[in-house]
Design an enzyme around this catalytic site. Sequence first.
Site, PDB file in Angstrom:
ATOM      1  N   ILE A 160      71.399 -19.696  -3.206  1.00 48.87           N
ATOM      2  CA  ILE A 160      70.107 -19.527  -2.663  1.00 48.87           C
ATOM      3  C   ILE A 160      70.006 -20.953  -2.014  1.00 48.87           C
ATOM      4  O   ILE A 160      69.173 -21.414  -1.275  1.00 48.87           O
ATOM      5  CB  ILE A 160      69.063 -19.409  -3.655  1.00 48.87           C
ATOM      6  N   GLU A 197      71.583 -25.229  -1.243  1.00 48.02           N
ATOM      7  CA  GLU A 197      72.594 -26.434  -1.484  1.00 48.02           C
ATOM      8  C   GLU A 197      71.739 -27.883  -1.769  1.00 48.02           C
ATOM      9  O   GLU A 197      71.304 -28.590  -0.880  1.00 48.02           O
ATOM     10  CB  GLU A 197      73.330 -26.653  -0.164  1.00 48.02           C
ATOM     11  N   GLY A 198      71.786 -28.110  -2.980  1.00 44.20           N
ATOM     12  CA  GLY A 198      70.762 -29.285  -3.435  1.00 44.20           C
ATOM     13  C   GLY A 198      71.478 -30.613  -3.524  1.00 44.20           C
ATOM     14  O   GLY A 198      72.740 -30.460  -2.623  1.00 44.20           O
ATOM     15  N   THR A 199      70.924 -31.424  -3.655  1.00 41.38           N
ATOM     16  CA  THR A 199      71.433 -32.965  -3.729  1.00 41.38           C
ATOM     17  C   THR A 199      72.866 -32.956  -4.442  1.00 41.38           C
ATOM     18  O   THR A 199      73.582 -33.608  -4.214  1.00 41.38           O
ATOM     19  CB  THR A 199      70.424 -33.727  -4.374  1.00 41.38           C
ATOM     20  N   TYR A 200      73.039 -32.032  -5.553  1.00 37.80           N
ATOM     21  CA  TYR A 200      74.126 -32.335  -6.417  1.00 37.80           C
ATOM     22  C   TYR A 200      75.246 -31.329  -6.350  1.00 37.80           C
ATOM     23  O   TYR A 200      76.235 -31.349  -6.992  1.00 37.80           O
ATOM     24  CB  TYR A 200      73.685 -32.435  -7.817  1.00 37.80           C
ATOM     25  N   GLY A 201      74.832 -30.103  -5.678  1.00 37.02           N
ATOM     26  CA  GLY A 201      75.644 -29.193  -5.666  1.00 37.02           C
ATOM     27  C   GLY A 201      74.877 -27.724  -5.205  1.00 37.02           C
ATOM     28  O   GLY A 201      73.822 -27.963  -4.766  1.00 37.02           O
ATOM     29  N   VAL A 202      75.719 -26.739  -5.486  1.00 37.54           N
ATOM     30  CA  VAL A 202      75.401 -25.293  -5.157  1.00 37.54           C
ATOM     31  C   VAL A 202      74.385 -24.744  -6.093  1.00 37.54           C
ATOM     32  O   VAL A 202      74.469 -25.100  -7.198  1.00 37.54           O
ATOM     33  CB  VAL A 202      76.351 -24.375  -4.721  1.00 37.54           C
ATOM     34  N   LYS A 235      72.434 -24.225 -11.300  1.00 35.94           N
ATOM     35  CA  LYS A 235      72.816 -25.251 -10.482  1.00 35.94           C
ATOM     36  C   LYS A 235      74.005 -25.804 -10.911  1.00 35.94           C
ATOM     37  O   LYS A 235      74.219 -26.412 -11.986  1.00 35.94           O
ATOM     38  CB  LYS A 235      71.418 -26.431 -10.579  1.00 35.94           C
ATOM     39  N   ASP A 239      63.423 -39.201  -6.664  1.00 36.52           N
ATOM     40  CA  ASP A 239      63.950 -38.310  -5.579  1.00 36.52           C
ATOM     41  C   ASP A 239      63.026 -37.364  -5.364  1.00 36.52           C
ATOM     42  O   ASP A 239      63.347 -36.280  -4.789  1.00 36.52           O
ATOM     43  CB  ASP A 239      65.415 -37.838  -5.706  1.00 36.52           C
TER      44      ASP A 239
END
EC number: 2.7.11.22
Length: 324
Positions: free
Chosen positions: A10, A12-17, A34, A148
């Site tokens: 769903i 791609e965040g700051t830290y990963g998929v 996450k 953030d």
Amino acid sequence: MENYQKIEKIGEGTYGVVYKARDLTHPNRIVALKKIRLEAEDEGVPSTAIREISLLKEMHDPNIVRLLNIVHADGHKLYLVFEFLDLDLKKYMEALPVSEGGRGKALPDGSTLDMNRLGLGEAMVKKFMAQLVEGIRYCHSHRVLHRDLKPQNLLIDREGNLKLADFGLARAFGVPLRTYTHEVVTLWYRAPEILLGGRQYSTGVDMWSVGAIFAEMCTRKPLFPGDSEIDEIFKIFKLLGTPDENTWPGVTSFPDFKASFPKWKREDTRKLVPGLERNGLDLLDAMLEYDPARRISAKQACMHPYFQAGSSAYSGRERLQPYP
């Protein structure tokens, strides 16, 4: 990971998929998985990160996205299991009709939110802001910073309630300059004390971000859309005036402050956010206060007249005495 069945990717965040997944131990429970991509994957997950994240499992507040589980797989993979919400504030604002300052974009597949009923009028902005500052007050009272905050990690449930995601992750994993897909992490909501190279900062960094998000909800446009650290600093200075030792004691001592910075004069907040009620302007000024020691706290913001019935006169900059 045998307890979770991935349905689809769903985001791609700051830290990963991030995956939408089914929790096989709870019938009908959909979760967000996450996957944390660690810088040194071969070295395993740092014990400090595990400790920090474990503390977040104890945080329960209706305005915060619940961390349900931590899965440490294959020695060096870390999955955080959160309650699932299919929409963030950025997508919500983009889904608003063009006539209301949005982009008329379609909501994500499967979203049951009624945008026509909810919208983003004055009452909805106030509701979202109340939930946002209350969630931050709870986190700060537990000594957890976000660092953030941005519309992408403010999630909205199907009843139109706003919840904060990713609280505490910055302390566990740091805030990278780029995401794992090499996207630049946005600077638009970053507090000036961080941009100027400050090493010591506190809860005020989150309140600055809230101010920038507040203005964006009102105008549908980012307030400080910088594309580099210096551009971000100058975007702030152009609107709020270049700070000096009078407006922000100690500012000239920051590592990245330069005496040669252009000297801009402050714009009137009423021009920046036309149409915002007087108490709202007062709250916005208090959040976008340069000096972190004088910036309003989340606890104080919860009690601000903006969130009470009725309205009082906007008194402009002279109102901004240091908060007790």
